[in-house]
Write a protein that holds these residues in place. Structure first.
Motif, PDB file in Angstrom:
ATOM      1  N   GLY A 103       0.854  -1.190   0.000  1.00 34.77           N
ATOM      2  CA  GLY A 103       0.000   0.000   0.000  1.00 34.77           C
ATOM      3  C   GLY A 103       0.885   1.233   0.000  1.00 34.77           C
ATOM      4  O   GLY A 103       2.110   1.126  -0.186  1.00 34.77           O
ATOM      5  N   THR A 104       0.312   2.407   0.212  1.00 35.34           N
ATOM      6  CA  THR A 104       1.141   3.612   0.266  1.00 35.34           C
ATOM      7  C   THR A 104       1.623   3.797   1.699  1.00 35.34           C
ATOM      8  O   THR A 104       0.824   3.909   2.624  1.00 35.34           O
ATOM      9  CB  THR A 104       0.364   4.845  -0.215  1.00 35.34           C
ATOM     10  N   VAL A 105       2.939   3.777   1.849  1.00 34.44           N
ATOM     11  CA  VAL A 105       3.553   3.824   3.181  1.00 34.44           C
ATOM     12  C   VAL A 105       4.381   5.105   3.279  1.00 34.44           C
ATOM     13  O   VAL A 105       5.031   5.513   2.308  1.00 34.44           O
ATOM     14  CB  VAL A 105       4.442   2.577   3.401  1.00 34.44           C
ATOM     15  N   ASP A 106       4.348   5.714   4.446  1.00 31.26           N
ATOM     16  CA  ASP A 106       5.021   7.000   4.670  1.00 31.26           C
ATOM     17  C   ASP A 106       6.544   6.806   4.773  1.00 31.26           C
ATOM     18  O   ASP A 106       7.081   6.619   5.866  1.00 31.26           O
ATOM     19  CB  ASP A 106       4.449   7.619   5.955  1.00 31.26           C
ATOM     20  N   PRO A 163      10.506   7.800   2.389  1.00 25.76           N
ATOM     21  CA  PRO A 163      11.041   8.723   1.375  1.00 25.76           C
ATOM     22  C   PRO A 163      10.561   8.388  -0.044  1.00 25.76           C
ATOM     23  O   PRO A 163      10.387   9.279  -0.874  1.00 25.76           O
ATOM     24  CB  PRO A 163      12.564   8.534   1.503  1.00 25.76           C
ATOM     25  N   LEU A 164      10.304   7.108  -0.296  1.00 25.41           N
ATOM     26  CA  LEU A 164       9.879   6.696  -1.649  1.00 25.41           C
ATOM     27  C   LEU A 164       8.541   7.316  -2.057  1.00 25.41           C
ATOM     28  O   LEU A 164       8.333   7.674  -3.213  1.00 25.41           O
ATOM     29  CB  LEU A 164       9.812   5.162  -1.704  1.00 25.41           C
ATOM     30  N   SER A 165       7.633   7.465  -1.082  1.00 25.35           N
ATOM     31  CA  SER A 165       6.285   7.938  -1.428  1.00 25.35           C
ATOM     32  C   SER A 165       6.094   9.437  -1.216  1.00 25.35           C
ATOM     33  O   SER A 165       5.043   9.977  -1.594  1.00 25.35           O
ATOM     34  CB  SER A 165       5.236   7.172  -0.605  1.00 25.35           C
ATOM     35  N   VAL A 166       7.103  10.115  -0.639  1.00 27.47           N
ATOM     36  CA  VAL A 166       6.929  11.539  -0.272  1.00 27.47           C
ATOM     37  C   VAL A 166       6.369  12.403  -1.411  1.00 27.47           C
ATOM     38  O   VAL A 166       5.407  13.149  -1.202  1.00 27.47           O
ATOM     39  CB  VAL A 166       8.257  12.129   0.287  1.00 27.47           C
ATOM     40  N   PRO A 167       6.891  12.323  -2.645  1.00 31.31           N
ATOM     41  CA  PRO A 167       6.366  13.227  -3.689  1.00 31.31           C
ATOM     42  C   PRO A 167       4.905  12.982  -4.052  1.00 31.31           C
ATOM     43  O   PRO A 167       4.304  13.792  -4.755  1.00 31.31           O
ATOM     44  CB  PRO A 167       7.266  12.912  -4.904  1.00 31.31           C
ATOM     45  N   PHE A 168       4.321  11.866  -3.581  1.00 34.98           N
ATOM     46  CA  PHE A 168       2.967  11.511  -4.015  1.00 34.98           C
ATOM     47  C   PHE A 168       1.959  11.533  -2.869  1.00 34.98           C
ATOM     48  O   PHE A 168       0.785  11.228  -3.056  1.00 34.98           O
ATOM     49  CB  PHE A 168       2.986  10.118  -4.679  1.00 34.98           C
ATOM     50  N   GLN A 169       2.437  11.901  -1.671  1.00 37.46           N
ATOM     51  CA  GLN A 169       1.557  11.810  -0.492  1.00 37.46           C
ATOM     52  C   GLN A 169       0.437  12.853  -0.508  1.00 37.46           C
ATOM     53  O   GLN A 169      -0.609  12.625   0.095  1.00 37.46           O
ATOM     54  CB  GLN A 169       2.391  11.928   0.781  1.00 37.46           C
ATOM     55  N   LYS A 170       0.664  13.992  -1.203  1.00 36.23           N
ATOM     56  CA  LYS A 170      -0.363  15.050  -1.225  1.00 36.23           C
ATOM     57  C   LYS A 170      -1.633  14.572  -1.925  1.00 36.23           C
ATOM     58  O   LYS A 170      -2.716  15.065  -1.668  1.00 36.23           O
ATOM     59  CB  LYS A 170       0.176  16.271  -1.978  1.00 36.23           C
ATOM     60  N   ARG A 171      -1.496  13.603  -2.817  1.00 32.98           N
ATOM     61  CA  ARG A 171      -2.633  13.162  -3.640  1.00 32.98           C
ATOM     62  C   ARG A 171      -3.564  12.210  -2.902  1.00 32.98           C
ATOM     63  O   ARG A 171      -4.617  11.860  -3.424  1.00 32.98           O
ATOM     64  CB  ARG A 171      -2.130  12.421  -4.876  1.00 32.98           C
ATOM     65  N   ILE A 172      -3.149  11.737  -1.730  1.00 31.89           N
ATOM     66  CA  ILE A 172      -4.002  10.738  -1.060  1.00 31.89           C
ATOM     67  C   ILE A 172      -4.419  11.227   0.332  1.00 31.89           C
ATOM     68  O   ILE A 172      -3.771  12.118   0.903  1.00 31.89           O
ATOM     69  CB  ILE A 172      -3.291   9.373  -0.951  1.00 31.89           C
ATOM     70  N   SER A 173      -5.480  10.630   0.848  1.00 30.72           N
ATOM     71  CA  SER A 173      -5.963  11.036   2.166  1.00 30.72           C
ATOM     72  C   SER A 173      -5.071  10.431   3.251  1.00 30.72           C
ATOM     73  O   SER A 173      -4.343   9.461   3.001  1.00 30.72           O
ATOM     74  CB  SER A 173      -7.406  10.565   2.364  1.00 30.72           C
ATOM     75  N   LYS A 174      -5.173  10.993   4.470  1.00 34.20           N
ATOM     76  CA  LYS A 174      -4.366  10.486   5.595  1.00 34.20           C
ATOM     77  C   LYS A 174      -4.655   9.024   5.873  1.00 34.20           C
ATOM     78  O   LYS A 174      -3.781   8.252   6.249  1.00 34.20           O
ATOM     79  CB  LYS A 174      -4.666  11.312   6.853  1.00 34.20           C
ATOM     80  N   GLN A 175      -5.940   8.638   5.666  1.00 39.46           N
ATOM     81  CA  GLN A 175      -6.332   7.243   5.928  1.00 39.46           C
ATOM     82  C   GLN A 175      -5.665   6.267   4.954  1.00 39.46           C
ATOM     83  O   GLN A 175      -5.503   5.096   5.262  1.00 39.46           O
ATOM     84  CB  GLN A 175      -7.863   7.059   5.804  1.00 39.46           C
ATOM     85  N   GLN A 176      -5.304   6.785   3.788  1.00 34.94           N
ATOM     86  CA  GLN A 176      -4.690   5.893   2.781  1.00 34.94           C
ATOM     87  C   GLN A 176      -3.180   5.768   2.963  1.00 34.94           C
ATOM     88  O   GLN A 176      -2.546   4.954   2.310  1.00 34.94           O
ATOM     89  CB  GLN A 176      -4.961   6.416   1.366  1.00 34.94           C
ATOM     90  N   LEU A 177      -2.609   6.629   3.845  1.00 33.80           N
ATOM     91  CA  LEU A 177      -1.153   6.611   4.040  1.00 33.80           C
ATOM     92  C   LEU A 177      -0.823   5.801   5.304  1.00 33.80           C
ATOM     93  O   LEU A 177      -1.123   6.203   6.419  1.00 33.80           O
ATOM     94  CB  LEU A 177      -0.638   8.054   4.178  1.00 33.80           C
ATOM     95  N   SER A 215       1.574   3.926   8.151  1.00 35.40           N
ATOM     96  CA  SER A 215       2.878   4.138   8.779  1.00 35.40           C
ATOM     97  C   SER A 215       3.721   2.872   8.569  1.00 35.40           C
ATOM     98  O   SER A 215       3.181   1.758   8.468  1.00 35.40           O
ATOM     99  CB  SER A 215       2.722   4.434  10.273  1.00 35.40           C
ATOM    100  N   PRO A 216       5.048   3.028   8.520  1.00 34.46           N
ATOM    101  CA  PRO A 216       5.902   1.845   8.370  1.00 34.46           C
ATOM    102  C   PRO A 216       5.675   0.819   9.487  1.00 34.46           C
ATOM    103  O   PRO A 216       5.673  -0.389   9.220  1.00 34.46           O
ATOM    104  CB  PRO A 216       7.324   2.432   8.420  1.00 34.46           C
ATOM    105  N   ASP A 217       5.461   1.279  10.721  1.00 31.45           N
ATOM    106  CA  ASP A 217       5.260   0.326  11.832  1.00 31.45           C
ATOM    107  C   ASP A 217       3.962  -0.472  11.654  1.00 31.45           C
ATOM    108  O   ASP A 217       3.911  -1.676  11.919  1.00 31.45           O
ATOM    109  CB  ASP A 217       5.219   1.060  13.177  1.00 31.45           C
ATOM    110  N   TRP A 218       2.895   0.222  11.224  1.00 30.21           N
ATOM    111  CA  TRP A 218       1.615  -0.454  10.963  1.00 30.21           C
ATOM    112  C   TRP A 218       1.805  -1.520   9.889  1.00 30.21           C
ATOM    113  O   TRP A 218       1.342  -2.647  10.021  1.00 30.21           O
ATOM    114  CB  TRP A 218       0.583   0.588  10.522  1.00 30.21           C
ATOM    115  N   LEU A 219       2.512  -1.126   8.836  1.00 29.07           N
ATOM    116  CA  LEU A 219       2.726  -2.054   7.706  1.00 29.07           C
ATOM    117  C   LEU A 219       3.548  -3.276   8.146  1.00 29.07           C
ATOM    118  O   LEU A 219       3.243  -4.416   7.770  1.00 29.07           O
ATOM    119  CB  LEU A 219       3.425  -1.283   6.582  1.00 29.07           C
TER     120      LEU A 219
END
Ligand SMILES: NC(=O)c1ccc[n+]([C@@H]2O[C@H](COP(=O)([O-])OP(=O)(O)OC[C@H]3O[C@@H](n4cnc5c(N)ncnc54)[C@H](OP(=O)(O)O)[C@@H]3O)[C@@H](O)[C@H]2O)c1
Length: 232
Positions: free
Chosen positions: A178-181, A183-197, A199-203
């Motif tokens: 999924g989309t994980v917070d 460095p790889l996803s940083v440029p694309f995080q603005k496009r998704i909601s907080k619920q879709q992002l 955390s690495p620990d959750w993942l």
């Protein structure tokens, strides 16, 4: 278990190290450019996973492995974001994607085959991405990243088939986080909601739960963070 995290300094790699250390596993990990700070109770190795001799040296330094997770990958570089159209296609960027997202899994499989062979279940898990699914491609774009992950998926499926006879206890899977917070996803995080992002620990916890349910009979599959099977 003896665990090897390849790409231990990445966002997802670090979270996996933390969870496996807390569980008391024997954790080994690799770094690429930036040496990691030494943690008590674990072992760090330098490794450029795109270089066969480097992977060979790593395999020679580490003994038997129960769980190998390949966490390395790129989506963008300092010079280029993933393509929005074929007109943005760039040969160097395409080759960098294949080199970093596809090649390491082949080298790791080649040099760790004997390390993963055991009379008990072992695991070879590679971080892929749903955008590498050909069947699931409804949006287009990101052609180099998609192609490198589609190729990775084919490598994983092919290795899983070969190892059914050679390593009958080994479970080989592709995993979409999924989309994980990180460095790889940083440029694309603005496009998704907080619920879709995520955390690495959750993942890391989700992948850990999935590993508990895996076994050799589930080899050759493509799973997501929710434990669902994705189409190749
Ligand atoms: N984050 C997400 O939203 C997301 C979504 C879907 C799939 N994924 C996949 O999940 C995996 C992990 O991503 P992440 O989010 O944790 O990214 P990240 O934080 O950017 O970590 C990537 C790691 O790959 C390492 N790496 C790159 N080239 C390497 C090489 N040649 N040899 C060895 N290591 C190398 C990097 O080390 P250096 O920095 O030292 O080079 C870094 O540790 C990737 O395969 C990615 O495609 C992530």
């Amino acid at each position: 278990m003896v665990v090897l995290i390849v790409g231990g300094t990445g966002g997802i790699g670090r979270a996996l190290i933390s969870i496996f250390q807390k569980q008391g596993h024997d954790v080994h990990a690799t770094y690429h450019i930036q040496p990691a700070t030494t943690d008590a109770g674990m072992y760090w190795y330098p490794c450029d996973a795109t270089d066969e001799r480097s992977v060979e040296r790593l395999a020679a330094s580490v003994g038997h492995i129960d769980l190998l997770i390949n966490c390395i990958g790129i989506l963008h570089t300092d010079l280029q974001l993933p393509e929005k159209s074929i007109q943005q296609f760039n040969v160097d960027f395409f080759q960098k994607n294949i080199q970093t997202n596809t090649l390491p899994t082949l080298l790791l499989a080649k040099h760790f085959q004997s390390r993963l062979k055991a009379p008990h279940p072992t695991y070879f898990i590679c971080l892929s991405a749903k955008v590498g699914s050909i069947e699931d491609n409804h949006l287009g774009g990101w052609i180099s990243y998609r192609a490198s992950k589609a190729a990775l998926n084919m490598c994983i499926k092919t290795i899983a088939i070969e190892w059914k006879t050679k390593l009958p206890k080994c479970c080989v899977i592709a995993f979409h986080p999924g989309t994980v917070d990180t460095p790889l996803s940083v440029p694309f995080q603005k496009r998704i909601s907080k619920q879709q992002l995520n955390s690495p620990d959750w993942l890391a916890e989700k992948l850990n739960q999935l590993i508990d349910e895996l076994g050799p009979e589930k080899t050759g599959r493509f799973y997501n963070y929710a434990g669902e099977i994705l189409p190749w």
